[in-house]
Scaffold this active site. Sequence first.
Site, PDB file in Angstrom:
ATOM      1  N   ASN A 106       0.783  -1.274   0.025  1.00  0.00           N
ATOM      2  CA  ASN A 106      -0.079  -0.237   0.126  1.00  0.00           C
ATOM      3  C   ASN A 106       1.031   1.361   0.056  1.00  0.00           C
ATOM      4  O   ASN A 106       0.596   2.118  -0.479  1.00  0.00           O
ATOM      5  CB  ASN A 106      -1.063  -0.094   1.231  1.00  0.00           C
ATOM      6  CG  ASN A 106      -1.970  -0.976   1.292  1.00  0.00           C
ATOM      7  OD1 ASN A 106      -2.834  -0.803   0.233  1.00  0.00           O
ATOM      8  ND2 ASN A 106      -2.203  -1.872   2.026  1.00  0.00           N
ATOM      9  N   THR A 107       1.921   1.097   0.325  1.00  0.00           N
ATOM     10  CA  THR A 107       2.996   2.516   0.595  1.00  0.00           C
ATOM     11  C   THR A 107       4.321   2.515  -0.095  1.00  0.00           C
ATOM     12  O   THR A 107       4.864   3.329  -0.678  1.00  0.00           O
ATOM     13  CB  THR A 107       3.219   2.872   1.954  1.00  0.00           C
ATOM     14  OG1 THR A 107       4.016   1.842   2.756  1.00  0.00           O
ATOM     15  CG2 THR A 107       2.034   3.030   2.610  1.00  0.00           C
ATOM     16  N   ARG A 108       4.888   0.987  -0.530  1.00  0.00           N
ATOM     17  CA  ARG A 108       5.968   0.842  -1.143  1.00  0.00           C
ATOM     18  C   ARG A 108       6.134  -0.440  -2.319  1.00  0.00           C
ATOM     19  O   ARG A 108       5.254  -1.305  -1.895  1.00  0.00           O
ATOM     20  CB  ARG A 108       7.237   0.435   0.003  1.00  0.00           C
ATOM     21  CG  ARG A 108       7.381   1.714   1.354  1.00  0.00           C
ATOM     22  CD  ARG A 108       8.720   1.246   1.872  1.00  0.00           C
ATOM     23  NE  ARG A 108       8.680  -0.284   2.664  1.00  0.00           N
ATOM     24  CZ  ARG A 108       9.650  -0.860   3.012  1.00  0.00           C
ATOM     25  NH1 ARG A 108      10.873  -0.272   2.766  1.00  0.00           N
ATOM     26  NH2 ARG A 108       9.419  -1.849   3.472  1.00  0.00           N
ATOM     27  N   LEU A 109       7.128  -0.392  -3.071  1.00  0.00           N
ATOM     28  CA  LEU A 109       7.196  -1.325  -3.901  1.00  0.00           C
ATOM     29  C   LEU A 109       8.657  -1.929  -3.558  1.00  0.00           C
ATOM     30  O   LEU A 109       9.674  -1.222  -3.293  1.00  0.00           O
ATOM     31  CB  LEU A 109       7.377  -0.884  -5.348  1.00  0.00           C
ATOM     32  CG  LEU A 109       7.787  -1.850  -6.375  1.00  0.00           C
ATOM     33  CD1 LEU A 109       6.994  -1.496  -7.640  1.00  0.00           C
ATOM     34  CD2 LEU A 109       9.112  -2.180  -6.427  1.00  0.00           C
ATOM     35  N   GLY A 143      -6.532 -11.545  -0.221  1.00  0.00           N
ATOM     36  CA  GLY A 143      -5.572 -10.626  -0.737  1.00  0.00           C
ATOM     37  C   GLY A 143      -4.282 -11.245  -1.233  1.00  0.00           C
ATOM     38  O   GLY A 143      -3.737 -12.094  -0.627  1.00  0.00           O
ATOM     39  N   THR A 179       0.465  -1.204   6.494  1.00  0.00           N
ATOM     40  CA  THR A 179      -0.488  -0.058   6.923  1.00  0.00           C
ATOM     41  C   THR A 179      -1.681  -0.861   7.364  1.00  0.00           C
ATOM     42  O   THR A 179      -2.547  -0.130   8.208  1.00  0.00           O
ATOM     43  CB  THR A 179      -1.125   0.356   5.316  1.00  0.00           C
ATOM     44  OG1 THR A 179       0.074   0.929   4.560  1.00  0.00           O
ATOM     45  CG2 THR A 179      -2.014   1.310   5.411  1.00  0.00           C
ATOM     46  N   ASP A 199      -1.354 -10.503  -1.328  1.00  0.00           N
ATOM     47  CA  ASP A 199      -0.240 -10.425  -0.371  1.00  0.00           C
ATOM     48  C   ASP A 199      -0.271 -11.540   0.931  1.00  0.00           C
ATOM     49  O   ASP A 199       0.645 -12.196   1.164  1.00  0.00           O
ATOM     50  CB  ASP A 199       0.093  -9.333   0.226  1.00  0.00           C
ATOM     51  CG  ASP A 199      -1.072  -8.668   0.961  1.00  0.00           C
ATOM     52  OD1 ASP A 199      -2.330  -9.062   0.777  1.00  0.00           O
ATOM     53  OD2 ASP A 199      -1.148  -7.813   1.750  1.00  0.00           O
ATOM     54  N   TYR A 209     -10.298 -19.662   2.113  1.00  0.00           N
ATOM     55  CA  TYR A 209     -11.206 -18.686   2.204  1.00  0.00           C
ATOM     56  C   TYR A 209     -12.625 -18.797   1.588  1.00  0.00           C
ATOM     57  O   TYR A 209     -12.641 -19.712   0.686  1.00  0.00           O
ATOM     58  CB  TYR A 209     -10.690 -17.279   1.415  1.00  0.00           C
ATOM     59  CG  TYR A 209     -10.741 -16.022   2.199  1.00  0.00           C
ATOM     60  CD1 TYR A 209     -10.314 -16.020   3.395  1.00  0.00           C
ATOM     61  CD2 TYR A 209     -10.997 -14.866   1.429  1.00  0.00           C
ATOM     62  CE1 TYR A 209     -10.471 -14.818   4.091  1.00  0.00           C
ATOM     63  CE2 TYR A 209     -10.972 -13.609   1.995  1.00  0.00           C
ATOM     64  CZ  TYR A 209     -10.719 -13.669   3.365  1.00  0.00           C
ATOM     65  OH  TYR A 209     -10.778 -12.539   3.729  1.00  0.00           O
TER      66      TYR A 209
END
Length: 255
Positions: A10-13, A103, A133, A105, A96
């Site tokens: 959500n914030t980094r690659l 997700g 996050t 990830d 699931y």
Amino acid sequence: MRFFAIDIGNTRLKWALYESTAPGAVALDQGAVFLENIDNLADSEWKELPQPDAVLGCNVAGDAVRRRVEEQLELWDLAPRWVVSSAGAAGVTNGYDHPGRLGTDRFVAQIGARQHVLRRGPPRPALVVMVGTAVTVDALDANGKFLGGLILPGHGIMLRALEGGTAGLRVPTGEVVDFPTNTSDALTSGGTYAITGAMERMHRHLQAHCGEAPLTLMTGGAGWKVAPWLPIEHELIDSLIFDGLLALQAERAAA
């Protein structure tokens, strides 16, 4: 086979280049950038890398970010593949209710955790924790079946929600202490104990269900903030998603 792995959060690659997809492979090179800086990767961090033979990515940041990354990958003229959660892969069965909605990830981290379990000895349950996050706490049984998991806000979201919803409250940085006596410490300690409390609860559920203590593995950009306050035995493994991508690529190559 030279393999390039990409983990878009959500914030980094984060990225890593491997000489092979053998279990436990060590990265030849790796790096991380914030998402706002990904548009010059082809002219900076990736420019001098040797061309890989395959690219596999995990993306939770949406299609627009994926397309920006694909533009950067054009320097190798190599089409990447992107993980899609499925009913099962690389030793993990996805329990699931709707497997495709898990997700990617989380799915890939579980596969990475399963690889760690199998390399260390007899099969056993695993508790797979990602702290970023958002925080996820997922349970795998000894057969590699995903039993279910928790999702809760990470530290930043918790604190911003309190700041936005409570009149006059500001969120300065505090310390984690047993008995907070100021607002800063109360906020920081409360967030940390909420996260670690969820981990302890799922650990108890999984141990009771499987009859043995799980291997607890933690990853994610904020894992280091939480790990010192988790009282159950655990390991902090930065490469857990990469380990899962390696296993998925190796499974594809062997098919």
